[in-house]
Design an enzyme around this catalytic site. Sequence first.
Site, PDB file in Angstrom:
ATOM      1  N   GLU A 171      -2.560  -8.564  -2.795  1.00 40.35           N
ATOM      2  CA  GLU A 171      -3.860  -7.936  -2.543  1.00 40.35           C
ATOM      3  C   GLU A 171      -5.018  -8.881  -2.843  1.00 40.35           C
ATOM      4  OE1 GLU A 171      -5.397  -7.866  -5.624  1.00 40.35           O
ATOM      5  OE2 GLU A 171      -3.476  -8.399  -6.495  1.00 40.35           O
ATOM      6  N   GLU A 314      -2.794 -11.358  -5.843  1.00 44.87           N
ATOM      7  CA  GLU A 314      -2.468 -11.989  -4.560  1.00 44.87           C
ATOM      8  C   GLU A 314      -0.974 -11.949  -4.248  1.00 44.87           C
ATOM      9  OE1 GLU A 314      -3.903 -16.029  -4.501  1.00 44.87           O
ATOM     10  OE2 GLU A 314      -5.948 -15.453  -5.079  1.00 44.87           O
TER      11      GLU A 314
END
Length: 349
Positions: A171, A314
């Site tokens: 994300e 991430e």
Amino acid sequence: MRNTIEAIRPVDKTVGNDVQAYLHTLTKPIGSLGMLESLAVQLGEITSNKFPEVSPPGIIVFAADHGIADEGVSAYPKEVTAQMVHNFLQGGAAINVLAKQIGAMFQIVDIGVSTFIESENLVNRKIRNGTGNFLYEDAMSRKEAIDAIEVGIDVATKLIQDGAKCIIPGEMGIGNTTSSSAILAILSQEDISMIVGSGTGITEEQRKYKEKVIQNSITSREPNREDVMDVLAKVGGLEIAGMTGAILGAASKKTPILIDGFISTIAALVAVKLCEHVKDYLIIGHQSEERGHQIALEMLECKPILNLQLRLGEGTGAALAFPLLKASVNILQEMATFSSAGVTEREKQ
């Protein structure tokens, strides 16, 4: 979404037992490879395959903006979300480096960035231009939350169809630790002070302010903790919903899901609330430095593989843990048995 949830079945314990029995025949003391052995068993259960495959992994980074970021809850301004998407597309982020290292299939999905980003390498599935500021209004409608979940389902299942053997949801979204903390506070009913961490590196004063913003938001939104979709719609994020969908989609395809840190674990918690069978498809890559991560892991009854004091997101922690999944299946596929190696087994007692 409903069809995907209905397609998720319990993992295959029979195959897991077969994998465990086979591990006992390999040239090593029983249980001596510890977590690698339990990973091999779990991967067998997930895939219904005595010799599972996890390569190539598929990393999906969902990007979205958060209206709550306007309250100053992050160390970075909201425009960093779009700037980081450009960085991902140019190959300059930490997850790009780690994805290359593990030979991952890699996608960036714009599911709710506030600005328009044009790139042939970007998967544009924007639901809306960021969520509402949930201090004053619901983050999104229930339909938008469902639509975002369905984007995640679609992207993950297509990646699996294209050959991914393991899904890593990641994300990017300034303000998403605030949203994740709010979701966890509602679902866990733990005190806010036990959940809210430093996120992107805020000061202790800012952290306490963040606690107040979350508490006031929960009071204003009055989410129903017995209805996880209500919680997600009122205080959630579009990228959190997208990761939830990717997790559901992967589970429906009997594909292992390697979870990163705090935010992706909250997405996993939402997915498990929607379908309890999902829990056995989850492998937690690492223990995040974010304060609420331990609470979320306890709710899922899951143990992380690594603890490297990470708090980046991430999908980076999961990517770092992936080689251990690969090692566990290599042990199954390549290690000699006592019989094949001509090695004397331990004496039966």
